[in-house]
Enzyme design. Structure first.
Site, PDB file in Angstrom:
ATOM      1  CG  ASP A 166     -19.213  18.803  22.431  1.00 24.56           C
ATOM      2  OD1 ASP A 166     -18.409  17.863  22.526  1.00 24.56           O
ATOM      3  OD2 ASP A 166     -20.025  19.114  23.319  1.00 24.56           O
ATOM      4  CG  ASP A 193     -18.274  13.393  23.770  1.00 26.85           C
ATOM      5  OD1 ASP A 193     -18.809  13.893  24.778  1.00 26.85           O
ATOM      6  OD2 ASP A 193     -18.615  12.299  23.283  1.00 26.85           O
ATOM      7  CD  GLU A 251     -17.223  14.144  28.627  1.00 29.55           C
ATOM      8  OE1 GLU A 251     -18.243  14.086  29.309  1.00 29.55           O
ATOM      9  OE2 GLU A 251     -17.104  13.537  27.546  1.00 29.55           O
ATOM     10  CG  HIS A 283     -24.631  18.327  28.015  1.00 30.25           C
ATOM     11  ND1 HIS A 283     -23.316  18.628  28.294  1.00 30.25           N
ATOM     12  CD2 HIS A 283     -24.596  17.217  27.245  1.00 30.25           C
ATOM     13  CE1 HIS A 283     -22.529  17.740  27.716  1.00 30.25           C
ATOM     14  NE2 HIS A 283     -23.282  16.867  27.070  1.00 30.25           N
ATOM     15  CG  ASP A 284     -23.555  14.627  29.847  1.00 33.21           C
ATOM     16  OD1 ASP A 284     -24.503  14.595  29.041  1.00 33.21           O
ATOM     17  OD2 ASP A 284     -22.358  14.532  29.513  1.00 33.21           O
TER      18      ASP A 284
END
Ligand code: TEU
Ligand code: CA
Length: 557
Positions: free
Chosen positions: A99, A200, A257, A333-334
């Site tokens: 990430d 990200d 993302e 995870h969000d």
């Protein structure tokens, strides 16, 4: 140098290291724990692991606030543990993507610590500082995590920008030194042998010139910052510079993302001639389900309408075909757990529903992502008390909407949290039926979902009818089919409210996918009687009868 498109044929498995496997009894998942579970991921058939942030961090946003890009969070282990994990993964033929969180750093990062010292500090322009305007914040932007995007700093009498929490100051990408720092961080990990990056909120790095106010409804306190900042003026230029200076020198996979991004933007980033990124990770389908009160944003418990879901997913399938590349996912995870959100976690249907969702997604064009536990049909945790939550997004939203602005009552907000909170995805992985489900021998950092005795990996690995075994088959089908990887896409019956049906075509072959998103049996004829059944989630095939949460895939040659 031209590299092959292995990333188009891959399936990614996402690991949230904090909740995956603890190895030393401190209750926190770690790198040696992950290393011990690599064979499980290999057995599932995944090709690539996306590892959520493992860098040194004060953990205000579980690692998305990085204080040192070149060291490992001590709770996760040492650099040596990381190297061993990477080596072990490579031995098994698994790739690891990291990430890359470079829209912002932690406020504890050395760069920010220096930057805030004085206006003439050499690091001052690493971040975005502005004078107050009439004693207030410089503009009306509202943070993704509630409140203003600006925080006043007494030392120099200026505000700094933070699109997320105030402990996550935004880097100033206009400054070439900042970009060089980022390229160096990337080289550091690539030279260790990592296989790429998930970037990200990478489409937020280029801010509009002059940082203008955004549009705002009269009853809203702040403007939606995503609408003002996403896909900014210099984004393509920055990504091309990144590609030219760093990425083009390595055979790696990159996924950006991109909240608030459109297919047209995505084609610019991932198109054949763009020299930017391989694929986007966009939010159209998880942003669905409107709310009567827009001020509450994503917080509601309105079930998703299948017609809208089909429209959203199909738009990306058709518009990117041959021009760009998309990521396919139901959760991460969000996001809340897929089966609870898009189908049902009623024990009577859960297994069928989880397989149905898997089938619907894995037969599409794009790179599929499986979020840890999805392959077991893990569910939302259904908390009822605020004290059970840990995530700052959930807590901030509750305090702003219930306590400060009083625009929603406590019970409704708790209902919304139990449906939508990110914490649903963050409960520890369910490995077996023993204490703490085999996640830790100590006290887990976060409560486990109490359903681990019914839903766990040990049971499912041995059971040929489990969600896990079914996901293995789905992944295996993709690995052996150009039709699934490259075929065109056509949505059938767009206005049909219960069934999601589509076709894929490649050369002389056609694939037909039929999924029932409801608990009612329906009768539908898409010509399936002439096809050969490739995979389905019931033991037999009733042809035109489509049973509750049934999903089946046919091949025509
Ligand atoms: O999330 C980016 C993002 O757009 C979030 O607003 C996301 O939509 C939200 O979490 C949904 O509830 C990324 C990371 O994935 C997230 O974990 C981080 O908190 C965030 O960036 C800040 O780094
Ligand atoms: Ca640990």
């Amino acid at each position: 140098m031209a590299y092959s498109d292995w990333w188009k044929k891959s399936v990614v498995y996402q690991v949230y290291p904090r909740s995956y496997q603890d190895s030393n009894g401190d209750g926190i998942g770690d790198l040696p724990g992950l290393t011990s579970r690599l064979p499980y991921i290999k057995d599932l058939g995944a090709d690539v692991i996306w590892l959520n942030p493992i860098y040194k961090s004060p953990d205000k946003d579980n690692g998305y606030d990085i204080s040192d890009y070149r060291s490992i969070q001590p709770a996760y282990g040492t650099m040596d543990d990381f190297d061993k994990m990477l080596q072990e993964a490579h031995v098994l033929g698994l790739k690891i993507i990291m990430d890359l969180v470079v829209n912002h750093t932690s406020d504890q990062n050395k760069w920010f610590q220096e930057s805030k010292k004085s206006k003439d500090n050499p690091y001052r322009d690493y971040y975005i500082w502005r004078d107050p305007v009439d004693g207030h914040a410089p503009n009306n932007w509202g943070s993704y995590f509630n409140g203003s995007t600006w925080k006043f700093d007494e030392t120099t009498g200026q505000y700094y920008l933070h699109l997320f929490a105030d402990g996550q100051p935004d880097l100033n990408w206009e400054n070439p030194q900042v970009r060089d720092e980022v390229w160096n961080v990337m080289r550091f990990w690539l030279d260790k042998g990592v296989d790429g990056f998930r970037m990200d909120v990478i489409n937020l790095i280029s801010k509009p010139a002059g940082l203008p106010d955004g549009p705002k409804a009269p009853n809203e306190k702040y403007a939606d910052v995503g609408k003002v900042v996403a896909d900014g003026p210099r984004l393509n230029e920055f990504l091309q510079e990144m590609n030219q200076k760093v990425l083009s020198k390595y055979d790696v996979m990159t996924v950006g993302e991109m909240p608030d991004s459109t297919p047209e933007d995505a084609i610019k980033y991932t198109g054949l001639d763009s020299h930017e990124l391989h694929m986007v990770f966009q939010f159209d389908h998880v942003g669905l389900a409107g709310n009567a009160d827009k001020r509450l944003g994503k917080w509601n418990d309105a079930p998703i309408k299948l017609v809208e879901l089909k429209k959203s997913l199909s738009k990306w399938e058709t518009e990117l075909n041959g021009k760009g590349w998309n990521s396919l996912y139901w959760n991460n995870h969000d996001q809340p757990r897929a089966v609870s959100r898009f189908a049902t976690d009623d024990p009577k249907y859960r297994v069928k529903a989880a397989k149905m969702l898997g089938t619907t997604l894995h037969m599409m064009q794009g790179t599929p992502y499986v979020y840890e536990g999805e392959e077991l049909g893990m569910t939302n945790v259904h908390y009822t008390k605020l004290s059970q939550y840990e995530d700052l997004e959930s807590l901030n939203a509750y305090h702003e909407f219930v306590d400060d602005e009083k625009i929603v009552d406590a019970d409704s907000m708790l209902k919304y949290l139990s449906y939508k909170s990110r914490d649903n995805a963050r409960t520890p992985m369910q490995w077996d039926e023993n204490k703490n489900s085999g996640f830790t021998s100590g006290k887990p950092w976060f409560e486990l979902n109490p359903n681990f005795k019914e839903i766990n990996a040990r049971d499912q690995i041995e059971d040929s009818k489990s969600v896990f075994s079914y996901y293995k088959k789905l992944i295996d089908l993709r690995h052996n089919s150009d039709l699934i990887v490259y075929g065109d896409y056509e949505l059938l019956d767009p206005e049909e409210e219960q069934v999601f049906a589509y076709k894929r075509r490649y050369n002389d072959e056609t694939l037909l996918v039929i999924s029932n998103f409801t608990k009612e049996q329906v009768t539908r004829d898409y010509g399936q009687s002439k096809g050969k059944l490739l995979i389905g989630n019931y033991d037999d095939d009733l042809d035109m009868e489509i049973r509750p949460y049934e999903s089946k895939v046919y091949l025509f040659r």
